[in-house]
Design an enzyme around this catalytic site. Structure first.
Site, short mmCIF file in Angstrom:
data_model
loop_
_atom_site.label_atom_id
_atom_site.label_comp_id
_atom_site.label_asym_id
_atom_site.label_seq_id
_atom_site.Cartn_x
_atom_site.Cartn_y
_atom_site.Cartn_z
CG LEU A 1 -1.67 1.65 -4.82
CD1 LEU A 1 -1.53 1.51 -6.33
CD2 LEU A 1 -2.87 0.87 -4.31
CG HIS A 2 0.51 6.99 -0.66
ND1 HIS A 2 -0.50 7.89 -0.93
CD2 HIS A 2 1.46 7.69 0.01
CE1 HIS A 2 -0.17 9.07 -0.44
NE2 HIS A 2 1.02 8.98 0.13
NE ARG A 3 7.24 6.02 -1.33
CZ ARG A 3 7.76 4.86 -0.99
NH1 ARG A 3 8.36 4.11 -1.87
NH2 ARG A 3 7.68 4.43 0.24
CG LEU B 1 -2.16 -0.90 1.04
CD1 LEU B 1 -2.96 -0.94 2.33
CD2 LEU B 1 -3.03 -0.44 -0.10
#
Length: 187
Positions: free
Chosen positions: A28-30, A25
């Site tokens: 993915l956030h980055r 996560l």
């Protein structure tokens, strides 16, 4: 939201699934932040079967073009040995929908007291009287343990899967792929 990609974590003797999901996560956030994507949502298909936690299966939802664009980036660097990625596929017909959103919980009384002191010019003792140590709120929602890129502070990203709906609700997703208003297909 007519396509999806499944990302499944491989079992690993050195890392718990929750730890790997948190790392995934974070990556993915980055990736969503760096590409400025607000048209990709996420869900956790195993969340209801897990006693605690998000499970070992993350599903990305979006258009075929949006998913292809995200997957072409290097955001999975360092995670490729730990995951299996499906090909983008069309969402099955006749699915239901649900909101997958972030829930923010103020669970640290010390942080709340510091904030109270700063905003209302109180002494530490006055703040302690207003917010005792047992004032922490507890949340039973599944979460990922992450670290803020800006402040470096560790925090829990609590995630709620809302009730099943028969119709989709359009909208935008944040840089974690979560939205309080937009829905993702649930299957």
């Amino acid at each position: 939201m007519d396509h999806y990609v499944d990302i499944t974590l491989h079992p690993d003797p050195e890392f718990a699934a929750a730890q790997l999901m948190s790392a995934l996560l974070s990556k993915l956030h980055r990736g969503l932040h760096d590409t400025r994507r607000d048209d990709i949502g996420i869900s956790f298909p195993e969340v209801e079967r897990c006693a605690r936690g998000l499970g070992s299966h993350l599903r990305l939802h979006g258009s075929a073009q949006a998913l292809a664009s995200l997957l072409a980036q290097n955001w999975l660097t360092g995670m490729r040995d730990h995951v299996q990625l499906s090909e983008p596929s069309s969402v099955p017909t006749g699915v239901q929908y649900r909101h997958v959103s972030r829930v923010q919980v103020d669970s640290n009384p010390e942080r709340l007291r510091r904030r109270l002191i700063k905003r209302h010019d109180l002494t530490e003792e006055q703040a302690r009287q207003r917010i005792p140590d047992d004032a922490a709120k507890h949340c039973n929602l599944p979460f990922a343990s992450l670290r803020s890129h800006g402040s470096g502070q560790a925090f829990r990203l609590f995630i709620r899967h809302g009730p099943l709906l028969d119709t989709p609700h359009p909208g935008r997703f944040g840089s974690y792929g979560l939205s309080p208003t937009a829905t993702v297909p649930w299957f």
